[in-house]
Design a protein around this motif. Structure first.
Motif, short mmCIF file in Angstrom:
data_model
loop_
_atom_site.label_atom_id
_atom_site.label_comp_id
_atom_site.label_asym_id
_atom_site.label_seq_id
_atom_site.Cartn_x
_atom_site.Cartn_y
_atom_site.Cartn_z
N HIS A 14 -4.88 2.03 -6.09
CA HIS A 14 -4.00 2.95 -5.45
C HIS A 14 -3.59 4.58 -6.64
O HIS A 14 -3.00 5.07 -6.14
N GLY A 18 4.64 1.29 -0.57
CA GLY A 18 4.63 1.21 -1.76
C GLY A 18 5.39 0.77 -2.65
O GLY A 18 5.40 1.84 -4.28
N ASP A 24 -3.00 -3.46 -7.84
CA ASP A 24 -2.36 -1.80 -7.81
C ASP A 24 -2.99 -0.67 -7.98
O ASP A 24 -3.00 0.31 -7.38
N LYS A 37 -6.38 6.59 -6.99
CA LYS A 37 -5.59 7.77 -5.61
C LYS A 37 -4.88 8.22 -5.82
O LYS A 37 -5.65 9.77 -5.36
N ARG A 44 0.94 -0.89 0.11
CA ARG A 44 0.33 0.35 -0.11
C ARG A 44 0.52 1.54 -0.11
O ARG A 44 1.94 1.68 0.73
N ARG A 100 5.90 8.39 -2.86
CA ARG A 100 4.22 8.57 -3.43
C ARG A 100 4.52 9.30 -4.38
O ARG A 100 3.75 9.89 -5.92
#
Length: 586
Positions: A520, A486, A517, A523, A445, A455
């Protein structure tokens, strides 16, 4: 069953598609700098916040957060499933959709056969409409429709027609060759008796064409005009019609509502048409069957609110319970299912004519929520005044609740169950629930802090996939996935971008559509869209440097708390200790 659509074809059709053309055909766009703007088609607004990027082949609404590529837009705007959206996009380009060969792969000529089937069904539908206007006995059909209070406009909107009373009306017009007659037989437009005599399947009936999600006629429902025979006669199953997967009126509801937010499931064709005439243009009907799991999935994909309307008698409540059972595995947070039980002797058609649209919609607003109907039904089966009754209720209720994948709804139903079965059983359940609430660490995650280097790298690659090939020194592949949350996603994304130097955001999203995935990635795109336009190359390399520092710090802490170290680990620890750590964990 048909084979899968090849990945190469999907990538190719995305590459040859300009999202601006796709969106502009449905929503009028205006140039705004290097992008295009419009009022969002997915929520009501007066000031445009819907942006389409031609460079990235990506759309994003700053108001409601809707975003995606050309295929996503077709799916959401036209309310189509993925394969149907690919078919629509292929039709836009004038090409056929190939299918991978596999077990059960249809004959190569099947596509042409299906297209011919749809064309014939449309012709027969028009024939029935023509008969309603021109047949010598049309008056009785017209008078029946008038007696049901239907206007000419609503009859035209739903393409209602008339099957003439002759035994060979459709057969004569469309069965000119043995091959055509066989097709009519296959589509159940004509039938054959034991003596091999052929005649029309529908005769002397009001005809309701049944359309699929793409608007193609796939079957018919026929309402008898005089006594004798079944009141309603539906097309049997054919190669293009599967009643458990279709809903009458679904296509018309999509056409009538740009932003469809609610669907009401009723029992009959006439209910759907009458409600539409009164302005309730979001009613659909199951085709002579109960609400199936396929119906439920179709409904929940289309709208956030589903209201099931049934008679208030025992049969109606049993039908409602079957619908609830079929819905449980497909419930998700953010959607709701409710139940409306009509007074004795009423159906939606009769009720709306008595009380009018405003009062009828008020009854919809007061429909029973799924949770209330769920416990109302279960508590009638068990005597919860005793511990044994509570135990039986809990056992049955938990069996249903465990099917629900919506975390919040499942938790709320369990809380309600605890209240209804308060006692030692509830206490034990609460302990188990608390123990189960401890979440395991999931390295797959993405971290939630906005300044996480992983990120930031993912977002930059999503918005500018070419950063991977233009900065080959930035290579996350050798890094340890256990040390940075991640990182697994970043590696997969980086590898794809390195292998596809000309990829844009839309193509990346399509590649990861079915990847676990992928959610993600969506998002990350949803938040702060287009916030990384200033000097992205420097930001990309700086973020990677911070990731390296994070890895070193995490490895140092991993070794520091270890009880015993190998000789190699001791040397590694000493080296890390001498390294000046400038990264601070977040």
């Amino acid at each position: 069953m048909a084979g899968r659509i090849p990945r190469d074809f999907i990538d190719d059709i995305i590459a040859r598609t300009d999202i601006v053309d796709i969106v502009d055909n449905r929503v009028r766009l205006k140039k705004a700098g290097k992008n295009y703007q419009a009022c969002c088609p997915f929520h009501n607004e007066k000031t445009p916040s819907f942006t389409v990027s031609q460079d990235k082949q990506f759309y994003h609404c700053f108001g409601c957060g809707a975003h995606g590529n050309a295929i996503s837009f077709i799916m959401e705007f036209d309310r189509l499933e993925f394969p149907e959206a690919i078919e629509e996009l292929a039709s836009f380009h004038g090409i056929d959709v190939p299918r991978e060969k596999g077990q059960g792969q249809p004959d190569p000529n099947k596509r042409a056969q299906l297209e011919d089937d749809f064309a014939l069904m449309e012709q027969v539908s028009r024939f029935f409409q023509q008969q309603l206007r021109q047949h010598p006995e049309k008056d009785k059909a017209v008078e029946y429709l008038k007696s049901r209070g239907l206007s000419g406009e609503i009859v035209k909107q739903f393409d209602i027609g008339f099957a003439p009373p002759e035994w060979d009306g459709a057969l004569t017009v469309f069965g000119s060759t043995p091959e055509k007659q066989q097709q009519l037989l296959d589509l159940k437009l004509i039938t054959e008796n034991d003596k091999r005599r052929r005649y029309d399947f529908f005769r002397d009936r009001i005809m309701f064409p049944i359309r699929d999600k793409r608007g193609r006629v796939i079957g018919f429902g026929g309402r008898v005009l005089e006594e004798g025979g079944p009141k309603y006669l539906n097309s049997p199953e054919t190669r293009i019609f599967h009643k458990g997967q279709e809903l009458y009126g679904f296509y018309q509801a999509k056409q009538a509502n740009r932003k469809l937010t609610r669907l009401m499931v009723v029992e009959g064709y006439m209910d759907v048409v009458a409600l539409a005439q009164f302005g309730i243009q979001y009613a659909v009907a199951a085709l002579g069957t109960s609400t199936t799991p396929e119906h439920v999935q179709m409904l929940f994909r289309a709208v956030p609110e589903v209201i099931c309307c049934y008679d208030g008698d025992r049969a109606g409540r049993e039908a409602a319970w079957r619908a609830l059972e079929n819905a449980l595995p497909y419930l998700k947070d953010g959607v709701q299912m409710r139940f409306l039980f009509l007074p004795d002797g009423e159906d939606p058609d009769s009720l709306i004519r008595k009380i009018g649209r405003e009062a009828f919609e008020q009854t919809l607003d007061n429909a029973v929520p799924l949770s209330e109907f769920f416990f109302e039904n279960l508590t009638q089966r068990h005597h919860i005044g005793t511990q044994e009754g509570k135990a039986a209720l809990r056992q049955e209720a938990l069996g249903y609740i465990e099917q629900i994948k919506a975390d919040n709804l499942s938790a709320l139903l369990q809380e309600e169950l605890d209240i209804k079965t308060r006692g030692h059983l509830a206490s034990a359940q609460a302990v188990n629930r608390d123990m189960g609430s401890v979440k395991k660490f999931d390295s797959s995650r993405p971290v939630r802090t906005a300044i996480s280097p992983v990120r930031k790298l993912i977002r930059l690659l999503l918005l500018r996939p070419q950063l991977a090939t233009s900065n080959p020194e930035v290579n996350p592949q050798p890094l340890d996935e256990q040390l940075s949350q991640g990182l697994k996603i970043l590696k997969k994304l980086h590898h794809f971008c390195m292998q596809n130097a000309s990829a844009h955001t839309g193509l990346v999203l399509e590649y990861f559509r079915d990847d676990p995935d992928g959610k993600h990635l969506n998002k990350l795109l949803h938040a702060d869209h287009d916030a990384d336009e200033t000097n992205p190359d420097k930001l990309y390399k700086d973020s990677f440097s911070r990731l390296i520092e994070q890895q070193l710090h995490a490895r140092f802490e991993q070794l520091r708390v270890k009880n015993s170290l190998t000789e190699d680990e001791k040397r590694e620890f000493m080296l890390l200790s001498q390294t000046k750590m400038t990264y601070t964990t977040e």
